[in-house]
Write an enzyme that holds these catalytic residues in place. Structure first.
Site, PDB file in Angstrom:
ATOM      1  N   ASN A  74     100.627  22.871  73.802  1.00  0.00           N
ATOM      2  CA  ASN A  74     101.407  23.111  75.014  1.00  0.00           C
ATOM      3  C   ASN A  74     100.550  23.341  76.257  1.00  0.00           C
ATOM      4  OD1 ASN A  74     103.905  24.218  76.535  1.00  0.00           O
ATOM      5  ND2 ASN A  74     102.475  25.934  76.568  1.00  0.00           N
TER       6      ASN A  74
ATOM      7  N   TYR B  96      98.957  13.199  87.275  1.00  0.00           N
ATOM      8  CA  TYR B  96      99.673  13.986  86.277  1.00  0.00           C
ATOM      9  C   TYR B  96     100.481  13.079  85.344  1.00  0.00           C
ATOM     10  CZ  TYR B  96     102.928  17.438  84.339  1.00  0.00           C
ATOM     11  OH  TYR B  96     103.671  18.218  83.490  1.00  0.00           O
TER      12      TYR B  96
ATOM     13  N   LYS C  32     100.219  12.649  81.191  1.00  0.00           N
ATOM     14  CA  LYS C  32     101.373  12.916  80.331  1.00  0.00           C
ATOM     15  C   LYS C  32     101.776  11.665  79.544  1.00  0.00           C
ATOM     16  CE  LYS C  32     101.748  17.226  80.883  1.00  0.00           C
ATOM     17  NZ  LYS C  32     101.647  18.141  79.732  1.00  0.00           N
TER      18      LYS C  32
ATOM     19  N   THR D  57     110.083  28.227  84.870  1.00  0.00           N
ATOM     20  CA  THR D  57     108.864  28.962  84.540  1.00  0.00           C
ATOM     21  C   THR D  57     108.443  29.796  85.753  1.00  0.00           C
ATOM     22  OG1 THR D  57     107.485  27.135  85.313  1.00  0.00           O
ATOM     23  CG2 THR D  57     108.141  27.119  82.979  1.00  0.00           C
TER      24      THR D  57
END
Length: 250
Positions: free
Chosen positions: A91, A157, A161, A192
């Site tokens: 994670n 990013y 991913k 979050t």
């Protein structure tokens, strides 16, 4: 009643907050002995405290996902508890910041690559060595909906991913004959601490980008991690599961 992960060992990287913390709590609630890793000892201690307060078992290892030796040691610590590793959630990640491709910082790209792509690869390397030796196991890699669609301002990013998804699929094919499953989950935006810092208008705009009209709770992603790690998903491997309120629907 026997919990489904009683007698099983789990490793969660990036377990100090957010999705990692929620997943560690959920795995421990199902009886797993959970080892969490991260760079910040205080948040790791807090997660372990929450698990123990709920009646679960956990310990932590301070580890940087850019350091291969520390990753190997974290896996060894997870294995040492019960002599095996049944579940791994990779994670730990780095989101970076909004930057158009033509203005993108090479340093930020290097950091995202080191943590998201290389770190996940190295974690799987040592997790799979143990799982192949024991002839069983399940790995879940925390990718992103950004690995499935284009996101302006986040090309670096999205590349890392998407790489996690590619590694998931390749590894799943490699280890299927050993009875090991490797899957990825691809969340949309999740509530979050980073999201909590945004203004009410920014949060509203992000919520509207999801067809279901809201962002996810960390526990909703954790539920998918638990399911993919369980015998209820015993015939599922090599998938990239969107959990994004419809964000990635064409």
């Amino acid at each position: 009643m026997t919990r489904q992960f009683t007698g099983k060992a789990a490793l969660v990287t990036g377990g100090g907050s957010g999705i990692g913390r929620a997943s560690a709590l959920a795995l421990a609630a199902e009886g797993a002995l959970v080892t969490i890793t991260g760079r910040t000892e205080q948040t790791l201690q807090e997660t372990v405290g929450l698990i123990e307060a709920a009646g679960g078992s956990a310990r932590y290892v301070v580890a940087d996902m850019t350091d291969e030796h520390q990753i190997e040691q974290a896996v060894q610590t997870a294995v040492a508890g019960l002599g095996r590793l049944d579940i791994a959630l990779n994670n730990a990640g780095y989101d970076g910041e909004y930057q158009l491709t033509q203005d993108h910082s090479a340093d930020m790209l290097d950091r995202m690559t080191a943590i998201n792509m290389r770190g996940t690869f190295l974690a799987m390397k040592y997790e799979l060595r143990q799982m192949v030796a024991q002839g069983s196991g399940s790995i879940v890699n925390m990718s992103s909906g950004a690995g499935l669609v284009g996101v302006p301002g986040f090309s670096g990013y999205t590349a890392t991913k998407a790489a996690q998804i590619a590694m998931t699929k390749s590894s799943a094919l490699e280890v299927a004959p050993h009875g090991i499953r490797v899957n990825a989950v691809c969340p949309g935006l999740v509530d979050t601490p980073m999201i909590a810092e945004l203004s009410a208008d920014q949060r509203a705009s992000l919520s509207e980008a999801h067809p279901l009209g809201r962002i996810a709770r960390p526990e909703e992603i954790a539920d998918a991690v638990v399911w993919l790690s369980s015998d209820r998903a015993s015939f599922i491997t090599g998938i990239a599961l969107p959990i994004d309120g419809g964000y990635s629907v064409p």
